[in-house]
Design a protein around this motif. Structure first.
Motif, short mmCIF file in Angstrom:
data_model
loop_
_atom_site.label_atom_id
_atom_site.label_comp_id
_atom_site.label_asym_id
_atom_site.label_seq_id
_atom_site.Cartn_x
_atom_site.Cartn_y
_atom_site.Cartn_z
N TYR A 1 -1.36 -4.26 -7.11
CA TYR A 1 -2.50 -4.78 -6.36
C TYR A 1 -2.70 -6.27 -6.61
CZ TYR A 1 -7.24 -6.07 -5.24
OH TYR A 1 -8.33 -6.75 -4.76
N THR B 1 -4.05 6.15 -12.48
CA THR B 1 -3.59 5.61 -11.20
C THR B 1 -3.98 4.13 -11.08
OG1 THR B 1 -3.96 7.78 -10.19
CG2 THR B 1 -3.60 5.94 -8.70
N ASN C 1 -1.32 1.08 -10.60
CA ASN C 1 -1.36 0.28 -9.37
C ASN C 1 -1.92 -1.13 -9.57
OD1 ASN C 1 -0.17 1.97 -7.51
ND2 ASN C 1 -2.07 3.04 -7.02
N LEU D 1 2.58 5.95 -5.90
CA LEU D 1 2.16 6.08 -7.30
C LEU D 1 0.89 6.92 -7.41
CD1 LEU D 1 2.82 2.47 -8.65
CD2 LEU D 1 4.14 4.55 -9.08
N ASN E 1 0.81 -1.21 0.00
CA ASN E 1 0.00 0.00 0.00
C ASN E 1 0.85 1.26 0.00
OD1 ASN E 1 -3.19 0.07 0.33
ND2 ASN E 1 -2.45 -1.89 1.11
N THR F 1 -5.97 4.06 2.21
CA THR F 1 -5.99 5.16 1.24
C THR F 1 -6.74 6.35 1.81
OG1 THR F 1 -5.96 3.55 -0.57
CG2 THR F 1 -6.58 5.80 -1.12
N MET G 1 1.70 1.76 -3.57
CA MET G 1 0.54 2.22 -4.33
C MET G 1 0.19 3.68 -4.00
SD MET G 1 -2.05 -1.03 -4.72
CE MET G 1 -2.21 -1.45 -2.98
#
Length: 202
Positions: free
Chosen positions: A59, A51, A55, A32, A26, A79, A29
């Motif tokens: 993921y 995005t 990702n 990014l 995470n 997030t 991610m």
């Protein structure tokens, strides 16, 4: 047949290793996610899809490595907490709800190892990510605008509101995010088949 056996043997209980894996992936991610708006020159139509595309492979590796209920929900919450740090507390609520919806899509044992269902739920997550700029305008308009005014010029805010308040733009933005999510997962599956599984990382 071997895959079915591994699914049956797999425990749904989270381990410390799973938590560490979730945290590390995470972080990557989120990095990014932070870079993507810069690359897309803050295009509100493209940023969610771009995005999701970036990702997606990360993921897919993470979700196949953990492969337990809650993986996408916890990703959504992390997030949301990331955006709370920037003053967008309303994003956490939106993403948490989307995370629950994604978990419903993935309901059932071994669903994270099902590439199509996993890709659909991930894509729905990024639709929710794109709606993070829309939902607060509906439910928390005054406080949300006050937060945005601290970070954007009047011209930038006006352009942003055009995308977040025009139904056709919202639909297009969400569609791009969904397609970006599907493509990201597609490339992620290719990556796993060609490299990750051969290296026994999943």
């Amino acid at each position: 047949m071997q895959a079915q056996t591994s699914l049956a043997a797999q425990s749904s209980r989270w381990t410390m290793r799973d938590i560490i894996t979730l945290a590390i992936f995470n972080v990557v991610m989120l990095i990014l996610m932070t870079i993507a708006p810069i690359i897309t020159v803050v295009s509100h139509l493209l940023v969610g899809g771009f995005t999701a595309l970036l990702n997606g492979p990360i993921y897919m590796v993470m979700s196949n490595k953990i492969a337990k209920p809650g993986t996408l929900f916890f990703t959504a919450v992390l997030t949301g907490l990331y955006f709370v740090g920037f003053g967008y507390a309303n994003y956490l609520l939106t993403l948490a709800v989307i995370g629950l919806i994604c978990e419903l899509i993935l309901w059932g044992k071994g669903s994270y190892l099902h590439p199509v269902r996993n890709a659909i739920s991930y894509s729905v997550f990024y639709v929710g990510y794109s709606l993070c700029g829309v939902v607060p305008l509906i439910f928390f308009r005054e406080s949300y605008l006050a937060t945005l005014e601290k970070s954007y010029t009047p011209e930038q805010l006006s352009a942003m509101l055009y995308y977040f308040e025009t139904p056709s733009m919202i639909l297009l933005m969400c569609s791009i995010s969904f397609v970006g999510g599907l493509l990201g997962c597609y490339f992620g599956n290719l990556l796993m088949k060609k490299h990750v599984k051969k290296a026994k990382l999943v």
